[in-house]
Design a protein around this motif. Structure first.
Motif, PDB file in Angstrom:
ATOM      1  N   HIS A   1      38.787   7.019  34.732  1.00  0.00           N
ATOM      2  CA  HIS A   1      39.202   5.740  35.301  1.00  0.00           C
ATOM      3  C   HIS A   1      38.732   4.573  34.438  1.00  0.00           C
ATOM      4  CE1 HIS A   1      35.094   5.245  36.703  1.00  0.00           C
ATOM      5  NE2 HIS A   1      35.191   6.267  37.546  1.00  0.00           N
ATOM      6  N   VAL A   2      38.976   3.362  34.916  1.00  0.00           N
ATOM      7  CA  VAL A   2      38.708   2.176  34.102  1.00  0.00           C
ATOM      8  C   VAL A   2      37.237   2.063  33.710  1.00  0.00           C
ATOM      9  CG1 VAL A   2      38.449   0.684  36.132  1.00  0.00           C
ATOM     10  CG2 VAL A   2      39.130  -0.308  33.948  1.00  0.00           C
ATOM     11  N   GLY A   3      36.335   2.519  34.566  1.00  0.00           N
ATOM     12  CA  GLY A   3      34.917   2.513  34.214  1.00  0.00           C
ATOM     13  C   GLY A   3      34.606   3.503  33.104  1.00  0.00           C
ATOM     14  N   HIS A   4      35.154   4.705  33.224  1.00  0.00           N
ATOM     15  CA  HIS A   4      34.975   5.704  32.164  1.00  0.00           C
ATOM     16  C   HIS A   4      35.574   5.219  30.847  1.00  0.00           C
ATOM     17  CE1 HIS A   4      35.190   8.798  35.681  1.00  0.00           C
ATOM     18  NE2 HIS A   4      33.953   8.366  35.512  1.00  0.00           N
ATOM     19  N   GLN A   5      36.721   4.580  30.940  1.00  0.00           N
ATOM     20  CA  GLN A   5      37.384   4.100  29.726  1.00  0.00           C
ATOM     21  C   GLN A   5      36.515   3.092  28.986  1.00  0.00           C
ATOM     22  OE1 GLN A   5      41.412   2.773  30.712  1.00  0.00           O
ATOM     23  NE2 GLN A   5      41.563   4.456  32.175  1.00  0.00           N
ATOM     24  N   ARG A   6      35.791   2.263  29.724  1.00  0.00           N
ATOM     25  CA  ARG A   6      34.918   1.289  29.064  1.00  0.00           C
ATOM     26  C   ARG A   6      33.803   1.999  28.301  1.00  0.00           C
ATOM     27  NH1 ARG A   6      33.044  -4.027  32.202  1.00  0.00           N
ATOM     28  NH2 ARG A   6      35.318  -4.267  32.061  1.00  0.00           N
ATOM     29  N   ILE A   7      33.271   3.074  28.876  1.00  0.00           N
ATOM     30  CA  ILE A   7      32.231   3.844  28.188  1.00  0.00           C
ATOM     31  C   ILE A   7      32.792   4.458  26.913  1.00  0.00           C
ATOM     32  CG2 ILE A   7      30.695   5.844  28.376  1.00  0.00           C
ATOM     33  CD1 ILE A   7      30.615   5.321  31.420  1.00  0.00           C
ATOM     34  N   ILE A   8      33.960   5.092  27.032  1.00  0.00           N
ATOM     35  CA  ILE A   8      34.573   5.747  25.869  1.00  0.00           C
ATOM     36  C   ILE A   8      34.896   4.729  24.781  1.00  0.00           C
ATOM     37  CG2 ILE A   8      36.534   7.101  25.056  1.00  0.00           C
ATOM     38  CD1 ILE A   8      34.603   8.679  26.820  1.00  0.00           C
ATOM     39  N   ARG A   9      35.473   3.619  25.165  1.00  0.00           N
ATOM     40  CA  ARG A   9      35.827   2.604  24.162  1.00  0.00           C
ATOM     41  C   ARG A   9      34.590   2.022  23.493  1.00  0.00           C
ATOM     42  NH1 ARG A   9      40.257   1.236  27.996  1.00  0.00           N
ATOM     43  NH2 ARG A   9      42.182   1.886  26.965  1.00  0.00           N
ATOM     44  N   THR A  10      33.491   1.961  24.217  1.00  0.00           N
ATOM     45  CA  THR A  10      32.244   1.466  23.625  1.00  0.00           C
ATOM     46  C   THR A  10      31.796   2.372  22.486  1.00  0.00           C
ATOM     47  OG1 THR A  10      31.518   0.401  25.682  1.00  0.00           O
ATOM     48  CG2 THR A  10      29.811   0.941  24.077  1.00  0.00           C
ATOM     49  N   VAL A  11      31.818   3.689  22.717  1.00  0.00           N
ATOM     50  CA  VAL A  11      31.343   4.599  21.665  1.00  0.00           C
ATOM     51  C   VAL A  11      32.347   4.716  20.522  1.00  0.00           C
ATOM     52  CG1 VAL A  11      29.909   5.876  23.303  1.00  0.00           C
ATOM     53  CG2 VAL A  11      32.187   6.718  22.772  1.00  0.00           C
ATOM     54  N   VAL A  12      33.635   4.682  20.843  1.00  0.00           N
ATOM     55  CA  VAL A  12      34.639   4.746  19.778  1.00  0.00           C
ATOM     56  C   VAL A  12      34.540   3.498  18.900  1.00  0.00           C
ATOM     57  CG1 VAL A  12      37.121   4.710  19.288  1.00  0.00           C
ATOM     58  CG2 VAL A  12      36.214   6.269  21.028  1.00  0.00           C
ATOM     59  N   GLY A  13      34.360   2.335  19.530  1.00  0.00           N
ATOM     60  CA  GLY A  13      34.200   1.110  18.758  1.00  0.00           C
ATOM     61  C   GLY A  13      32.958   1.139  17.890  1.00  0.00           C
ATOM     62  N   ARG A  14      31.871   1.646  18.454  1.00  0.00           N
ATOM     63  CA  ARG A  14      30.620   1.764  17.697  1.00  0.00           C
ATOM     64  C   ARG A  14      30.816   2.697  16.491  1.00  0.00           C
ATOM     65  NH1 ARG A  14      24.852   0.255  18.023  1.00  0.00           N
ATOM     66  NH2 ARG A  14      23.818   1.815  16.733  1.00  0.00           N
ATOM     67  N   ALA A  15      31.494   3.828  16.720  1.00  0.00           N
ATOM     68  CA  ALA A  15      31.724   4.776  15.634  1.00  0.00           C
ATOM     69  C   ALA A  15      32.575   4.167  14.524  1.00  0.00           C
ATOM     70  CB  ALA A  15      32.389   6.036  16.181  1.00  0.00           C
ATOM     71  N   ARG A  16      33.599   3.418  14.916  1.00  0.00           N
ATOM     72  CA  ARG A  16      34.453   2.804  13.900  1.00  0.00           C
ATOM     73  C   ARG A  16      33.678   1.774  13.073  1.00  0.00           C
ATOM     74  NH1 ARG A  16      36.439   6.572  15.560  1.00  0.00           N
ATOM     75  NH2 ARG A  16      38.498   6.904  16.488  1.00  0.00           N
ATOM     76  N   GLU A  17      32.802   1.038  13.707  1.00  0.00           N
ATOM     77  CA  GLU A  17      32.032   0.020  13.002  1.00  0.00           C
ATOM     78  C   GLU A  17      31.086   0.624  11.965  1.00  0.00           C
ATOM     79  OE1 GLU A  17      29.942  -2.246  15.888  1.00  0.00           O
ATOM     80  OE2 GLU A  17      31.754  -3.056  16.836  1.00  0.00           O
ATOM     81  N   HIS A  18      30.577   1.831  12.263  1.00  0.00           N
ATOM     82  CA  HIS A  18      29.561   2.440  11.392  1.00  0.00           C
ATOM     83  C   HIS A  18      30.095   3.629  10.597  1.00  0.00           C
ATOM     84  CE1 HIS A  18      27.181   0.137  14.307  1.00  0.00           C
ATOM     85  NE2 HIS A  18      26.244   0.089  13.381  1.00  0.00           N
ATOM     86  N   GLY A  19      31.413   3.798  10.573  1.00  0.00           N
ATOM     87  CA  GLY A  19      31.973   4.925   9.838  1.00  0.00           C
ATOM     88  C   GLY A  19      31.512   6.254  10.389  1.00  0.00           C
ATOM     89  N   GLY A  20      31.359   6.316  11.702  1.00  0.00           N
ATOM     90  CA  GLY A  20      30.810   7.513  12.334  1.00  0.00           C
ATOM     91  C   GLY A  20      31.807   8.285  13.167  1.00  0.00           C
ATOM     92  N   THR A  21      31.267   9.099  14.056  1.00  0.00           N
ATOM     93  CA  THR A  21      32.047   9.998  14.904  1.00  0.00           C
ATOM     94  C   THR A  21      31.943   9.559  16.357  1.00  0.00           C
ATOM     95  OG1 THR A  21      31.535  11.835  13.412  1.00  0.00           O
ATOM     96  CG2 THR A  21      32.371  12.396  15.615  1.00  0.00           C
ATOM     97  N   GLY A  22      33.071   9.250  16.954  1.00  0.00           N
ATOM     98  CA  GLY A  22      33.102   8.927  18.379  1.00  0.00           C
ATOM     99  C   GLY A  22      33.236  10.194  19.189  1.00  0.00           C
ATOM    100  N   ALA A  23      32.202  10.521  19.963  1.00  0.00           N
ATOM    101  CA  ALA A  23      32.175  11.796  20.685  1.00  0.00           C
ATOM    102  C   ALA A  23      32.132  11.574  22.194  1.00  0.00           C
ATOM    103  CB  ALA A  23      30.968  12.622  20.247  1.00  0.00           C
ATOM    104  N   ALA A  24      32.663  12.534  22.920  1.00  0.00           N
ATOM    105  CA  ALA A  24      32.553  12.567  24.379  1.00  0.00           C
ATOM    106  C   ALA A  24      31.948  13.900  24.774  1.00  0.00           C
ATOM    107  CB  ALA A  24      33.914  12.379  25.041  1.00  0.00           C
ATOM    108  N   PHE A  25      30.887  13.859  25.574  1.00  0.00           N
ATOM    109  CA  PHE A  25      30.223  15.059  26.064  1.00  0.00           C
ATOM    110  C   PHE A  25      30.521  15.146  27.552  1.00  0.00           C
ATOM    111  CE2 PHE A  25      27.116  17.928  27.599  1.00  0.00           C
ATOM    112  CZ  PHE A  25      26.563  18.623  26.530  1.00  0.00           C
TER     113      PHE A  25
END
Length: 333
Positions: free
Chosen positions: A29-53
């Motif tokens: 849901h929209v709350g989960h999406q905010r969490i996922i987008r936070t890590v994906v954005g962080r990964a893109r900024e640092h050339g890293g891997t956006g993961a979901a556990f």
């Protein structure tokens, strides 16, 4: 998106600068999406891997089976949604009794730190983990400081003043309020099914239908719905009846789908996987006094479906599962 359901050899692979979201994510849901987008954005900024556990099954199926809810998003749908949000690595473990017995500290050090090699971890305010749910955001922050990774705990997300939670969405779906649930999900409620032979009555009535045996975890009540059905690479507006067709005598529960404006040579065949999305509940399923009364009502239902799906709020909406690939790639089990 790379997917693993086994963490045994996870540490042997090279995933740079892992930013991970952790949670059950039922509903995405929209709350989960905010969490996922936070890590994906962080990964893109640092050339890293956006993961979901996350977990394939709901933890309560193991912890308290009598309280385990039906899933809003069965695993195949959850997997596709996480992919559509930009996740690079999906760690989807079966939640088992041995995992439930793992102490919170061991989970962080052995799995998140040593195996996943997380550098940044994001979670929701109410997420708990480890034996007896001892793993809290405070414990996680303390361990993160000692081990050398960062933690961000996101506050609740609200829609019109209501905190978005999976339990609220599930309750709305149980009541057939699919339109309201979609506001929290940011998309329609969906289910996977497989076309099976029917009684052939729809074609005789002038409204040919495809028949699906509903999945056991279908959350919505019987009734007539407006929605869209995705078959292979194509999507079609649809009038759908969930129930037992009482006018012809009670039978097994089915989802009868009338695809609007589909060419006959493109109609789905038996055994074909379909993705059904429910946009609005039109009415209860009722028994009619005659076939003619049923035909007249179905014609009115179809007109109502056309009106609903022609509105800008639905006509312009794009269902996230179709972001890449076809629904045929999602298994129905």
């Amino acid at each position: 998106m790379e997917i693993t359901r086994d963490i045994t050899h996870l540490g042997e692979k090279s995933f740079p600068h892992v930013a991970a979201a952790i949670g059950t994510f039922d509903g995405v849901h929209v709350g989960h999406q905010r969490i996922i987008r936070t890590v994906v954005g962080r990964a893109r900024e640092h050339g890293g891997t956006g993961a979901a556990f996350t977990f394939v099954n709901h933890p309560l199926e193991v912890l308290q089976p009598d309280r385990a809810p039906k899933l809003i998003t069965p695993y195949p749908i959850k997997e596709r949604l996480l992919k559509s949000l930009g996740v690079d690595l999906l760690v989807a473990l079966p939640f088992t009794a041995s995992l439930a017995e793992m102490e919170a500290e061991a989970f962080v050090e052995e799995i998140l730190w040593k195996r996943l090699r997380v550098e940044f971890l994001c979670l929701g305010f109410d997420f708990r983990f480890g034996k007896d749910r001892r793993g809290t955001p405070d414990l996680l922050r303390k361990m993160a400081n000692a081990l050398g990774f960062q933690v961000e705990v996101l506050p609740p997300v609200t829609v019109d003043g209501t905190v978005v939670k999976s339990t609220i969405i599930r309750d709305l779906l149980h009541q057939g309020k699919v339109g309201e649930a979609a506001r929290y999900l940011t998309r329609p409620y969906a289910a996977l099914g497989e076309i099976v032979p029917g009684a052939g009555r729809g074609r005789g009535l002038g409204f040919a239908t495809a028949n699906l045996v509903p999945p056991e975890d279908l959350l919505i009540p019987d009734g007539v719905y407006a929605g869209r059905v995705f078959v292979g690479e194509g999507g079609y507006d649809a009038a759908m009846n969930v129930g037992v067709a009482p006018t012809f005598g009670a039978g097994g529960r089915r989802v009868e789908v009338h695809l609007l404006d589909i060419q006959e040579d493109r109609a789905p065949g038996y055994g074909q996987a379909v993705l059904v999305t429910f946009w609005e509940r039109i009415r209860d399923e009722v028994r009619f006094a005659s076939v003619e009364a049923l035909q007249a009502q179905v014609a009115r239902d179809i007109q109502r479906v056309r009106e609903i799906l022609s509105q800008p709020s639905t006509a312009s909406a794009d269902w996230a599962l179709l972001g890449s690939g076809s629904c045929a790639s999602m298994k129905c089990d």
